[in-house]
Enzyme design. Structure first.
Site, PDB file in Angstrom:
ATOM      1  N   ARG A  62      38.357  -7.416  39.583  1.00  0.00           N
ATOM      2  CA  ARG A  62      37.062  -6.765  39.363  1.00  0.00           C
ATOM      3  C   ARG A  62      36.061  -7.705  38.701  1.00  0.00           C
ATOM      4  NH1 ARG A  62      35.455  -2.208  35.459  1.00  0.00           N
ATOM      5  NH2 ARG A  62      33.763  -1.126  36.550  1.00  0.00           N
ATOM      6  N   HIS A  66      32.268  -8.306  40.125  1.00  0.00           N
ATOM      7  CA  HIS A  66      31.080  -8.033  39.317  1.00  0.00           C
ATOM      8  C   HIS A  66      30.308  -9.308  39.002  1.00  0.00           C
ATOM      9  CE1 HIS A  66      31.568  -3.670  37.868  1.00  0.00           C
ATOM     10  NE2 HIS A  66      32.339  -3.847  38.925  1.00  0.00           N
ATOM     11  N   SER A  76      28.421 -15.894  35.357  1.00  0.00           N
ATOM     12  CA  SER A  76      27.495 -15.306  34.373  1.00  0.00           C
ATOM     13  C   SER A  76      28.070 -14.072  33.697  1.00  0.00           C
ATOM     14  CB  SER A  76      26.161 -14.958  35.042  1.00  0.00           C
ATOM     15  OG  SER A  76      26.337 -14.032  36.094  1.00  0.00           O
ATOM     16  N   ASN A  94      29.421  -2.285  33.483  1.00  0.00           N
ATOM     17  CA  ASN A  94      30.407  -3.145  32.816  1.00  0.00           C
ATOM     18  C   ASN A  94      30.804  -2.695  31.424  1.00  0.00           C
ATOM     19  OD1 ASN A  94      30.071  -4.830  35.072  1.00  0.00           O
ATOM     20  ND2 ASN A  94      28.482  -6.042  34.065  1.00  0.00           N
ATOM     21  N   HIS A 193      40.389  -0.981  45.408  1.00  0.00           N
ATOM     22  CA  HIS A 193      40.685   0.203  44.604  1.00  0.00           C
ATOM     23  C   HIS A 193      42.080   0.757  44.879  1.00  0.00           C
ATOM     24  CE1 HIS A 193      36.234   1.291  43.549  1.00  0.00           C
ATOM     25  NE2 HIS A 193      36.638   0.146  43.042  1.00  0.00           N
TER      26      HIS A 193
END
Length: 318
Positions: A62, A66, A76, A94, A193
């Site tokens: 994940r 993201h 970042s 987040n 998922h």
């Protein structure tokens, strides 16, 4: 109308051109000379982390997703807030949700011990995502390498560009398209998922208000996710095999047992139904498409050449 169509086509072409150009600058052999032990060092650290806590596999995967969806795959997501910018960690998608930062710190420290300031944090995320999937029984793929790290982050882009658990199918397709990813890519990547967990706050509305959910499934979730409170209570995204990377995510959707609204959108009488059905019965096809989509996602707007830097500490700029 014609001019708008022309503009949309041109914009889409430009996105694909830029993503393709950036991907071409990456290479699977990037560290062969500068840090030949990089991949084996990352692999060992990820294996140890997932062995210690199976859920960590989903968390590392994940992090890469993201990261890539916010200004490209540039590391970042790992930056802490500074006096000059607010990082992405506290953005809505987040905050109190992303995890695994300590594992990335450990990986970075171990990589630095074998190759000083040679391997970027962005590349560590990309490799760790692949190794985490493999550790949980999923497919492997050759990771394109050579990304450099951003020196800033974007709180606003994190809030705007990462799809929420309440997103409908059309906006999901659009959000991925803006990143140069097709509908096929979106449906395949959603299969991530099949591992991991979600907080009650992410699926509460679905289990109490939606009708396209198996009643027994909704009832089973309500005990751990009341109408108020317990926002951080966790439930598996795939209740059948939450720690195995397989195609049960799609099998669950066919039975109206998708945990979040955005999950069930992939099987809800829309354009995604056919591909979801295929993946539910053909794990090999899912694995192949997922691996290809991960390579494609990993090529979203990387910093290469003299852009960015190679951070020595993934949480802060040099």
């Amino acid at each position: 109308m014609a001019s708008n169509t022309s503009f949309s086509f041109s914009a889409a072409f430009l996105i694909f051109f830029i993503v393709g150009l950036a991907s071409a600058q990456l290479s699977t052999t990037f560290y062969n000379a500068s840090c030949p032990k990089a991949l084996e060092t990352i692999h060992a650290a990820v294996s140890a982390a997932v062995s210690k806590e199976r859920r960590m596999g989903a968390s590392l995967l994940r992090l890469h997703f993201h990261d890539c969806f916010v200004n490209g795959c540039d590391g970042s997501i790992l930056l802490d807030d500074t006096s000059s910018f607010t990082g992405e960690k506290t953005a809505g998608p987040n905050n109190n949700s992303l995890r695994g930062f300590d594992v990335v710190d450990t990986i970075k420290s171990q990589v630095e011990s074998v190759c000083k300031q040679a391997v970027s944090c962005a590349d560590i995320l990309a490799v760790a995502a692949r190794d985490a999937v493999v550790a949980l029984g999923g497919p492997s793929w050759s990771v394109q390498l050579g990304r450099r790290d951003a020196t800033t982050a974007s709180f606003s882009a994190a809030n705007n560009d990462i799809p929420s658990p309440t997103t409908d199918l059309s906006p999901l397709i659009s959000a991925f398209s803006k990143k140069g990813l097709s509908t096929t890519d979106m449906i395949a990547l959603s299969g991530a998922h099949t591992i991991g967990q979600a907080r009650c706050t992410s699926f509460r509305t679905r289990v109490y208000n939606e009708t396209n959910i198996a009643s027994s499934f909704a009832t089973s979730l309500q005990s751990n996710c009341p109408t108020s409170g317990s926002d951080d209570s966790l439930s598996p995204l795939d209740a059948v095999s939450p720690y195995v990377f397989d195609n049960y995510y799609y099998k669950n959707l066919i039975r109206n047992k998708g945990l979040m609204h955005s999950d069930q959108q992939l099987y809800n009488g829309g354009s995604a139904d056919s591909q979801t059905t295929t993946y539910s019965s053909d794990a090999a096809k899912f694995y192949s498409d997922f691996a290809a989509a991960m390579v494609k996602m990993g090529g979203i707007s990387p910093l290469t050449g003299s852009n960015g830097e190679i951070r020595t500490n993934c949480r802060k700029t040099n």
